[in-house]
Design an enzyme around this catalytic site. Sequence first.
Site, PDB file in Angstrom:
ATOM      1  N   THR A  48      33.893  22.623  45.691  1.00 13.89           N
ATOM      2  CA  THR A  48      35.230  22.058  45.487  1.00 13.89           C
ATOM      3  C   THR A  48      35.887  21.797  46.827  1.00 13.89           C
ATOM      4  OG1 THR A  48      37.267  22.320  44.232  1.00 13.89           O
ATOM      5  CG2 THR A  48      36.350  24.336  45.157  1.00 13.89           C
TER       6      THR A  48
ATOM      7  N   GLY B 209      45.227  10.022  46.656  1.00 14.90           N
ATOM      8  CA  GLY B 209      44.165  10.897  47.139  1.00 14.90           C
ATOM      9  C   GLY B 209      42.916  10.064  47.361  1.00 14.90           C
TER      10      GLY B 209
ATOM     11  N   ASN C 242      29.687  17.912  43.438  1.00 11.80           N
ATOM     12  CA  ASN C 242      30.472  19.083  43.003  1.00 11.80           C
ATOM     13  C   ASN C 242      29.590  20.142  42.356  1.00 11.80           C
ATOM     14  OD1 ASN C 242      29.990  17.972  40.433  1.00 11.80           O
ATOM     15  ND2 ASN C 242      31.904  18.848  39.655  1.00 11.80           N
TER      16      ASN C 242
ATOM     17  N   ASP D 139      32.090  15.421  38.117  1.00 10.66           N
ATOM     18  CA  ASP D 139      33.522  15.069  38.032  1.00 10.66           C
ATOM     19  C   ASP D 139      33.723  13.747  37.290  1.00 10.66           C
ATOM     20  OD1 ASP D 139      34.505  17.293  39.334  1.00 10.66           O
ATOM     21  OD2 ASP D 139      34.565  16.340  41.300  1.00 10.66           O
TER      22      ASP D 139
ATOM     23  N   SER E  11      37.540  28.363  36.979  1.00 11.35           N
ATOM     24  CA  SER E  11      36.119  28.171  36.660  1.00 11.35           C
ATOM     25  C   SER E  11      35.380  29.484  36.382  1.00 11.35           C
ATOM     26  CB  SER E  11      35.416  27.406  37.791  1.00 11.35           C
ATOM     27  OG  SER E  11      35.941  26.100  37.850  1.00 11.35           O
TER      28      SER E  11
ATOM     29  N   SER F 168      41.114  29.651  41.079  1.00  8.67           N
ATOM     30  CA  SER F 168      40.250  28.829  40.213  1.00  8.67           C
ATOM     31  C   SER F 168      40.063  29.427  38.813  1.00  8.67           C
ATOM     32  CB  SER F 168      38.878  28.667  40.863  1.00  8.67           C
ATOM     33  OG  SER F 168      38.024  27.998  39.952  1.00  8.67           O
TER      34      SER F 168
ATOM     35  N   LYS G  79      33.260  18.662  49.205  1.00 14.32           N
ATOM     36  CA  LYS G  79      32.418  17.850  48.312  1.00 14.32           C
ATOM     37  C   LYS G  79      31.663  16.722  49.018  1.00 14.32           C
ATOM     38  CE  LYS G  79      34.917  18.444  44.050  1.00 14.32           C
ATOM     39  NZ  LYS G  79      35.867  17.858  43.116  1.00 14.32           N
TER      40      LYS G  79
ATOM     41  N   GLY H 170      39.717  11.818  48.294  1.00 15.38           N
ATOM     42  CA  GLY H 170      38.620  12.771  48.492  1.00 15.38           C
ATOM     43  C   GLY H 170      37.546  12.579  47.432  1.00 15.38           C
ATOM     44  N   GLY H 171      36.757  13.642  47.216  1.00 16.85           N
ATOM     45  CA  GLY H 171      35.638  13.562  46.286  1.00 16.85           C
ATOM     46  C   GLY H 171      36.062  13.220  44.872  1.00 16.85           C
ATOM     47  N   ALA H 172      37.153  13.830  44.398  1.00 15.80           N
ATOM     48  CA  ALA H 172      37.592  13.572  43.018  1.00 15.80           C
ATOM     49  C   ALA H 172      38.061  12.129  42.874  1.00 15.80           C
ATOM     50  CB  ALA H 172      38.716  14.542  42.648  1.00 15.80           C
TER      51      ALA H 172
HETATM   52  P1  NDP Z   1      39.113  16.655  48.715  1.00 15.55           P
HETATM   53  O1  NDP Z   1      39.301  17.731  49.710  1.00 15.55           O
HETATM   54  O2  NDP Z   1      37.830  15.927  48.701  1.00 15.55           O
HETATM   55  O3  NDP Z   1      40.320  15.587  48.876  1.00 15.55           O
HETATM   56  C1  NDP Z   1      41.649  16.009  48.883  1.00 15.55           C
HETATM   57  C2  NDP Z   1      42.549  14.787  48.906  1.00 15.55           C
HETATM   58  O4  NDP Z   1      43.899  15.245  48.759  1.00 15.55           O
HETATM   59  C3  NDP Z   1      42.504  14.000  50.203  1.00 15.55           C
HETATM   60  O5  NDP Z   1      42.702  12.642  49.914  1.00 15.55           O
HETATM   61  C4  NDP Z   1      43.690  14.560  50.998  1.00 15.55           C
HETATM   62  O6  NDP Z   1      44.286  13.643  51.873  1.00 15.55           O
HETATM   63  C5  NDP Z   1      44.676  14.788  49.865  1.00 15.55           C
HETATM   64  N1  NDP Z   1      45.658  15.825  50.236  1.00 15.55           N
HETATM   65  C6  NDP Z   1      45.410  17.121  50.525  1.00 15.55           C
HETATM   66  N2  NDP Z   1      46.573  17.758  50.809  1.00 15.55           N
HETATM   67  C7  NDP Z   1      47.558  16.820  50.705  1.00 15.55           C
HETATM   68  C8  NDP Z   1      48.964  16.847  50.914  1.00 15.55           C
HETATM   69  N3  NDP Z   1      49.597  17.981  51.244  1.00 15.55           N
HETATM   70  N4  NDP Z   1      49.669  15.701  50.728  1.00 15.55           N
HETATM   71  C9  NDP Z   1      49.035  14.551  50.387  1.00 15.55           C
HETATM   72  N5  NDP Z   1      47.696  14.466  50.191  1.00 15.55           N
HETATM   73  C10 NDP Z   1      46.970  15.582  50.350  1.00 15.55           C
HETATM   74  O7  NDP Z   1      39.409  17.312  47.278  1.00 15.55           O
HETATM   75  P2  NDP Z   1      38.935  16.824  45.851  1.00 15.55           P
HETATM   76  O8  NDP Z   1      38.972  15.349  45.823  1.00 15.55           O
HETATM   77  O9  NDP Z   1      37.729  17.525  45.483  1.00 15.55           O
HETATM   78  O10 NDP Z   1      40.094  17.417  44.912  1.00 15.55           O
HETATM   79  C11 NDP Z   1      41.385  16.835  44.844  1.00 15.55           C
HETATM   80  C12 NDP Z   1      42.173  17.535  43.734  1.00 15.55           C
HETATM   81  O11 NDP Z   1      41.574  17.244  42.482  1.00 15.55           O
HETATM   82  C13 NDP Z   1      42.191  19.062  43.868  1.00 15.55           C
HETATM   83  O12 NDP Z   1      43.434  19.547  43.463  1.00 15.55           O
HETATM   84  C14 NDP Z   1      41.150  19.519  42.874  1.00 15.55           C
HETATM   85  O13 NDP Z   1      41.423  20.795  42.347  1.00 15.55           O
HETATM   86  C15 NDP Z   1      41.329  18.448  41.787  1.00 15.55           C
HETATM   87  N6  NDP Z   1      40.120  18.307  41.001  1.00 15.55           N
HETATM   88  C16 NDP Z   1      40.188  18.621  39.677  1.00 15.55           C
HETATM   89  C17 NDP Z   1      39.089  18.533  38.879  1.00 15.55           C
HETATM   90  C18 NDP Z   1      39.196  18.887  37.457  1.00 15.55           C
HETATM   91  O14 NDP Z   1      38.149  19.073  36.830  1.00 15.55           O
HETATM   92  N7  NDP Z   1      40.379  18.963  36.896  1.00 15.55           N
HETATM   93  C19 NDP Z   1      37.797  18.103  39.411  1.00 15.55           C
HETATM   94  C20 NDP Z   1      37.846  17.735  40.796  1.00 15.55           C
HETATM   95  C21 NDP Z   1      38.966  17.883  41.556  1.00 15.55           C
HETATM   96  P3  NDP Z   1      43.762  13.458  53.404  1.00 15.55           P
HETATM   97  O15 NDP Z   1      42.527  12.594  53.284  1.00 15.55           O
HETATM   98  O16 NDP Z   1      44.895  12.772  54.053  1.00 15.55           O
HETATM   99  O17 NDP Z   1      43.466  14.836  53.917  1.00 15.55           O
END
Ligand code: NDP
Length: 274
Positions: free
Chosen positions: A61, A133, A86, A101, A16, A14, A65, A135-137
């Site tokens: 993170t 994706g 976050n 975010d 951060s 990270s 989240k 997830g939270g982002a």
């Molecule tokens: P979450 O854990 O909440 O979600 C992760 C997501 O990525 C899920 O949808 C998951 O799918 C998917 N995923 C994980 N591994 C894989 C893989 N190998 N192949 C395909 N899909 C995959 O994480 P966040 O939403 O918090 O973060 C997502 C990304 O965004 C991270 O890289 C994070 O660093 C980045 N981010 C960047 C920020 C910035 O300020 N630049 C701010 C917030 C996030 P599944 O549901 O199938 O597990």
Amino acid sequence: MAQVWLIGRPVAHSLSPAMHNAAFAKLGLPHRYEAKETSDDQLAATVARLRGDDVLGANVTIPHKESVLRLLDEVDPEARRIGAVNTIVSRGARLIGYNTDKYGFEKALEVQPRRVPWHEGFPFADDDILIVGAGGAARACALALLEHGNDVDIANRDPARAEAVARSIDVDGRHPRVVPWPRGRVLVDAVVNATPLGLSGEEALEDVQLPMWVIDLVPTAEETPLVKRAKATENVTVVDGLSMLLHQAARSFELWTGVPAPLEAMRAALPRPV
Ligand code: NDP
């Protein structure tokens, strides 16, 4: 001295800590920001330790989240609407959850070149945008894009999670639409990578012909393969994850300290210009 933690897994990479410690130093504040590698099993205990007097709060993170919400005393209405936290602020013994975010995503896009000269600020309105994706982002980005009047498609490795985002993110009755993982030509104006793909050198959208805008949220010291390919493709505008990282961090910093973030000191602590 008080501490601020980064709670997630993995967090060793990270950027951060460098940004926040540069901001504390710039303002002469005696605080320290520290990454704490936290597994699912450790999450509750780590969050409980934020109630101590010596902790201002934390960033949360991947992958905590969404699961962290149930451990907090209060959740800001916007974070509740997104369904992801976050940033945690520790006030006395109370823990309050926020989401910065969405703000970071909007701000990172606002500083991009205008797509249409009369359209101030956020560059998308009435556009079709694909988020990979769920997830939270992805939740934060989907809400921002819908609020700005766009149509949002969501593709996720686990489609059930994309369905959950589509059900719960609601702007005046409009929701994201679940679509299959993209391949080949995608008929959208922009694509957002909201997965960690790219963190370890993988290409998030390997088989995809890139649309006019590529927004990669993955914040890495080296440009991700997706950012590199997009930059090498003619007529593609690229938004790098470092830009969102900077702006979401500035907002988190202000929530913990109550003072304006020294944005340029934070920007200078990043490994590449954004
Ligand atoms: P979450 O854990 O909440 O979600 C992760 C997501 O990525 C899920 O949808 C998951 O799918 C998917 N995923 C994980 N591994 C894989 C893989 N190998 N192949 C395909 N899909 C995959 O994480 P966040 O939403 O918090 O973060 C997502 C990304 O965004 C991270 O890289 C994070 O660093 C980045 N981010 C960047 C920020 C910035 O300020 N630049 C701010 C917030 C996030 P599944 O549901 O199938 O597990």
